[in-house]
Design an enzyme around this catalytic site. Sequence first.
Site, PDB file in Angstrom:
ATOM      1  CE1 TYR A 105      -4.100   1.771   0.700  1.00 48.56           C
ATOM      2  CE2 TYR A 105      -3.140   2.540   2.754  1.00 48.56           C
ATOM      3  CZ  TYR A 105      -4.162   2.569   1.824  1.00 48.56           C
ATOM      4  OH  TYR A 105      -5.232   3.409   2.022  1.00 48.56           O
TER       5      TYR A 105
ATOM      6  CB  THR B  38      -3.680   1.500  -5.698  1.00 49.56           C
ATOM      7  OG1 THR B  38      -4.516   0.447  -5.250  1.00 49.56           O
ATOM      8  CG2 THR B  38      -4.337   2.229  -6.862  1.00 49.56           C
TER       9      THR B  38
ATOM     10  CB  THR C 149      -5.036 -11.070  -7.530  1.00 54.38           C
ATOM     11  OG1 THR C 149      -5.641 -10.917  -6.252  1.00 54.38           O
ATOM     12  CG2 THR C 149      -3.972  -9.997  -7.740  1.00 54.38           C
TER      13      THR C 149
ATOM     14  CD  GLU D 166      -2.028  -3.264  -6.069  1.00 56.10           C
ATOM     15  OE1 GLU D 166      -1.031  -3.861  -5.597  1.00 56.10           O
ATOM     16  OE2 GLU D 166      -3.116  -3.168  -5.485  1.00 56.10           O
TER      17      GLU D 166
ATOM     18  CE  LYS E 241      -8.093  -4.666  -1.415  1.00 54.86           C
ATOM     19  NZ  LYS E 241      -7.607  -3.675  -2.394  1.00 54.86           N
TER      20      LYS E 241
ATOM     21  CD  GLU F  94      -6.759  -1.531  -4.614  1.00 57.75           C
ATOM     22  OE1 GLU F  94      -5.880  -2.369  -4.311  1.00 57.75           O
ATOM     23  OE2 GLU F  94      -7.360  -0.830  -3.783  1.00 57.75           O
TER      24      GLU F  94
ATOM     25  NE  ARG G 244      -8.059   6.842   8.085  1.00 52.39           N
ATOM     26  CZ  ARG G 244      -7.400   6.243   7.082  1.00 52.39           C
ATOM     27  NH1 ARG G 244      -7.853   5.134   6.555  1.00 52.39           N
ATOM     28  NH2 ARG G 244      -6.277   6.768   6.621  1.00 52.39           N
TER      29      ARG G 244
ATOM     30  CD  GLU H 154      -6.645   6.550  -5.572  1.00 58.03           C
ATOM     31  OE1 GLU H 154      -5.751   7.377  -5.350  1.00 58.03           O
ATOM     32  OE2 GLU H 154      -6.420   5.418  -6.066  1.00 58.03           O
TER      33      GLU H 154
HETATM   34 CA    CA Z   1      -4.102  -3.420  -3.582  1.00 64.09          CA
END
Ligand code: CA
Length: 409
Positions: free
Chosen positions: A123, A341, A252, A196, A248, A194, A137, A355
């Site tokens: 992360y 990400t 993947t 990556e 998750k 995401e 948050r 996002e």
């Molecule tokens: Ca991830």
Amino acid sequence: MRVPQTWLDISADDPFGPAALPYGVFSTADGRPPRVGVAVGPWVLDLAAAAYALDAPFAEAADAAVLNPLMAAGPQTWRRVRSTLTAWLSDPAYEDVLRPHLVERSGVRLHLPFEVGDYVDFYSSEHHAANVGRILRPGQPPLTPNWKHLPIGYHGRSGTVVVSGTEVVRPMGQRRPPSAQEPEFGPSARLDIEAEVGFVVGPPKPPGGRVAVADFAERVFGVFLVNDWSARDLQAWENAPLGPFLSKSFATSVSPWVVPLDALEAARVQPPERDPEPLEYLRDAEGEPWGLDLRLEVRINGHIVSRPPFRTMYWTPAQQLAHLTVNGASLRTGDMYASGTVSGPGADERGSLIELSWNGAEPLELPDGSTRTFLQDGDTAAITATAPGPGGAVIGFGEVSGRVLPAQG
Ligand code: CA
């Protein structure tokens, strides 16, 4: 550094030119089992067949249905294979022997390139972590107090890692909508991607001891692309206190071509300044930074929605591996880890839909006139990347893509 020459007819800007030489596993329509191949231009070289034909010492390591034996053989073998490939492809004397072992890439089926051991997902993009912190948050500091002291990560599910092209069934699960008191069960309504970058371990490491930041290139075989599919509604309900689980673990996706670290020498860059300075075991090796100038592109149904810059990642893959092993954890050949990400500072550089749509508040417009907050059934998400190579060459990563199928209740 200059671009290696070749007797093959490959254009200078081909992302799979002779400076790249990524490894994968392919099969052909003739029914022969999957085998290790090297992508070069529009072809795949059958590595073991070529190695046997030319009596190369690595033929047995290449003679497998996965990359694991070659990855386990270690960095000296990897460098010998790569320099041998460069010699073969540059010297016309090898053409007659190698031609029969080249097949057109457009006609092959690509498989999961290695048997996946453990899978860790980090992360490590400050922009991504801060965006998600602001979204989930609000009113609190966007980064948790530990974020700039260690690369945050969690253990993922290696058994559901699938190769690009595999369709992904929308997950079912529990979520509790913000307005509700009780959880409900159903198909995820907030399926996300995401974007990556993944790394795979070669030689194993016994329990005890650790991999130093400086030893990254001796331990990691190569680099590929990852889509960490994420069900945001499931994630929001299950995440506290132990982190991601079923949101998750359903799938993947990884790209089929693994780019060797040696192809990325020209892409190495200084990572962003780390403030505060991390603990000693996480400091960059002197003069050997492992920031990487990989330029990602994210497409939804063929339309580019984002261009995440990997060079902005706060923690490098060398630091991630050092942290992953600092407690003495062993490593196995085929263990993979993903960067987290990749999001840059720009609004068009974000690597996830949560996002890009700011948690659904700002839908994306697609060229067909439709809008997206999260993925719909039938959507295809694809991630591609390139990196600068020697002498102006481009190093391609190919793509990781997948289409969303309706939930199976
Ligand atoms: Ca991830």
